[in-house]
Write a protein that holds these residues in place. Structure first.
Motif, PDB file in Angstrom:
ATOM      1  N   SER A 226       0.834  -1.194   0.000  1.00 38.77           N
ATOM      2  CA  SER A 226       0.000   0.000   0.000  1.00 38.77           C
ATOM      3  C   SER A 226       0.874   1.250   0.000  1.00 38.77           C
ATOM      4  O   SER A 226       1.848   1.329   0.745  1.00 38.77           O
ATOM      5  N   ALA A 227       0.513   2.227  -0.848  1.00 34.00           N
ATOM      6  CA  ALA A 227       1.289   3.478  -0.912  1.00 34.00           C
ATOM      7  C   ALA A 227       0.972   4.376   0.282  1.00 34.00           C
ATOM      8  O   ALA A 227       1.720   5.283   0.592  1.00 34.00           O
ATOM      9  N   VAL A 228      -0.171   4.135   0.927  1.00 31.35           N
ATOM     10  CA  VAL A 228      -0.560   4.946   2.092  1.00 31.35           C
ATOM     11  C   VAL A 228      -0.693   4.039   3.316  1.00 31.35           C
ATOM     12  O   VAL A 228      -0.972   2.850   3.177  1.00 31.35           O
ATOM     13  N   PRO A 229      -0.546   4.607   4.526  1.00 31.61           N
ATOM     14  CA  PRO A 229      -0.600   3.762   5.731  1.00 31.61           C
ATOM     15  C   PRO A 229      -1.980   3.162   6.002  1.00 31.61           C
ATOM     16  O   PRO A 229      -2.089   2.084   6.576  1.00 31.61           O
ATOM     17  N   GLN A 230      -3.055   3.874   5.598  1.00 32.54           N
ATOM     18  CA  GLN A 230      -4.411   3.403   5.900  1.00 32.54           C
ATOM     19  C   GLN A 230      -4.926   2.503   4.786  1.00 32.54           C
ATOM     20  O   GLN A 230      -5.308   2.977   3.726  1.00 32.54           O
ATOM     21  N   MET A 231      -4.950   1.206   5.043  1.00 30.12           N
ATOM     22  CA  MET A 231      -5.418   0.295   4.002  1.00 30.12           C
ATOM     23  C   MET A 231      -6.937   0.229   3.997  1.00 30.12           C
ATOM     24  O   MET A 231      -7.564   0.142   5.048  1.00 30.12           O
ATOM     25  N   ASP A 232      -7.503   0.279   2.806  1.00 27.97           N
ATOM     26  CA  ASP A 232      -8.958   0.316   2.651  1.00 27.97           C
ATOM     27  C   ASP A 232      -9.399  -0.867   1.802  1.00 27.97           C
ATOM     28  O   ASP A 232      -9.116  -0.930   0.616  1.00 27.97           O
ATOM     29  N   PHE A 233     -10.088  -1.811   2.446  1.00 21.26           N
ATOM     30  CA  PHE A 233     -10.496  -3.012   1.712  1.00 21.26           C
ATOM     31  C   PHE A 233     -11.660  -2.730   0.764  1.00 21.26           C
ATOM     32  O   PHE A 233     -11.872  -3.457  -0.197  1.00 21.26           O
ATOM     33  N   LEU A 234     -12.420  -1.664   1.042  1.00 25.50           N
ATOM     34  CA  LEU A 234     -13.596  -1.381   0.204  1.00 25.50           C
ATOM     35  C   LEU A 234     -13.197  -0.722  -1.111  1.00 25.50           C
ATOM     36  O   LEU A 234     -13.694  -1.082  -2.168  1.00 25.50           O
ATOM     37  N   SER A 235     -12.263   0.239  -1.042  1.00 23.24           N
ATOM     38  CA  SER A 235     -11.831   0.872  -2.291  1.00 23.24           C
ATOM     39  C   SER A 235     -10.606   0.155  -2.861  1.00 23.24           C
ATOM     40  O   SER A 235     -10.107   0.508  -3.925  1.00 23.24           O
ATOM     41  N   LYS A 236     -10.098  -0.867  -2.130  1.00 23.23           N
ATOM     42  CA  LYS A 236      -8.914  -1.626  -2.560  1.00 23.23           C
ATOM     43  C   LYS A 236      -7.767  -0.686  -2.957  1.00 23.23           C
ATOM     44  O   LYS A 236      -7.332  -0.669  -4.110  1.00 23.23           O
TER      45      LYS A 236
END
Length: 310
Positions: free
Chosen positions: A58-68
């Motif tokens: 992930s390029a950002v620390p907050q991983m988002d499973f909904l927007s992948k």
């Protein structure tokens, strides 16, 4: 609200005093084997060698499973461990400060569960899993490695589990199943990614959700009861192991569930039936639809809600 911390409980004490309350608890001073001292970056790298692992990048620390907002990549295990442990990368997929996350899976994801004894046999030798449940209840042992700063999306699991923090520190925010109405669910996941600075214009009800929180140190074990929502930040590079077990009779669970996060069979069926009922209501004019929908809600509350909370 801080999560209760309890020092070195026996299995009997856990089953008698803690387990029936269905609240998260941090268990301190558990006997976990040599992993807590042995699992340095160098040891991990050489212990399991260069076998390929599939990881989230992930390029950002907050991983988002909904927007992948992450990609799946494959790396040799030793290379992955070294990269996950560094902050800036000379070699990378997306950016020099990308984050890595490994959630071990079975050999065939569709058929096999994660089991550290099968996927990482050398490391499994170093771990003593607290067997606070019957052998036949065991479902999976999921090996996890995270870069420092990585935050996982808020979600619930349908099985009880222990989150065993082997190395590194984690912050875990938890929400009770009863606060599900305020968490803006999409399946098992909450749409509220940033639990520290939520967008209250988009998610106004989130302020009603009561947050429980704990900080896990190496050697801590967090008991997460089924259906409790959790949001995890790795404050440092860290290694953890989740152990899931079936606390309901085996027939409640979906046989095709290798991750331990599919709703119980009867719950899935009930939701399908409800969707059909709502479709049927659409045949009515709006005024009638509203009237009968409210009556259905009342009936659900009357028949299925617990009396001891709202």
């Amino acid at each position: 609200v801080p999560v209760a911390r309890v020092a070195s409980v026996t299995r009997e004490q856990f089953m008698r005093d803690i387990y029936p309350r269905r609240m998260p608890v941090v268990l301190k001073g558990m006997e976990l084997g040599t992993c807590t001292t042995k699992w340095t970056v160098d040891y991990l790298s050489q212990a399991e060698g260069s076998k390929e692992v599939k990881i989230h990048v992930s390029a950002v620390p907050q991983m988002d499973f909904l927007s992948k907002n992450f990609v799946y990549r494959t790396l040799p295990f030793d290379v992955f461990v070294q990269r996950a442990a560094e902050v800036k990368h000379k070699e990378y997929f997306l950016s020099e400060d990308e984050k890595y996350y490994l959630r071990s899976v079975g050999e065939d994801v569709r058929k096999d569960i994660a089991d550290i004894r099968k996927q990482f046999p050398v490391l499994a030798e170093d771990v003593q899993i607290p067997e606070y449940f019957e052998k036949e209840q065991f479902f999976s042992s999921v090996f996890r490695i995270s870069s420092a700063g990585l935050q996982l999306w808020t979600h619930y699991d349908v099985m009880d589990n222990f989150l065993i923090q082997v190395t590194g520190k984690k912050r875990v925010a938890l929400y009770s199943p009863r606060d599900a109405p305020y968490l803006y669910l999409s399946g098992t996941k909450s749409e509220v990614l940033d639990v520290d600075n939520p967008d209250l214009e988009k998610y106004p009800l989130f302020v009603k959700a009561k947050r429980y929180q704990c900080f896990l140190e190496p050697g801590d074990v967090l008991f997460i009861p089924a259906l409790w929502f959790h949001n995890v930040i790795s404050e440092e590079f860290g290694v953890a192991l989740n152990v899931f077990w079936k606390h309901l009779p085996a027939e409640y669970y979906d046989k095709s569930d290798t991750y331990g996060n599919k709703d119980p069979m009867a719950a899935s069926r009930a939701i399908q039936i409800l969707d059909r009922a709502l479709k049927t209501l659409e045949e009515l004019p709006e005024e009638y639809r509203d009237f009968y929908a409210r009556r259905m809600v009342l009936r659900i509350q009357e028949k299925a809600y617990r009396n001891d909370y709202g």
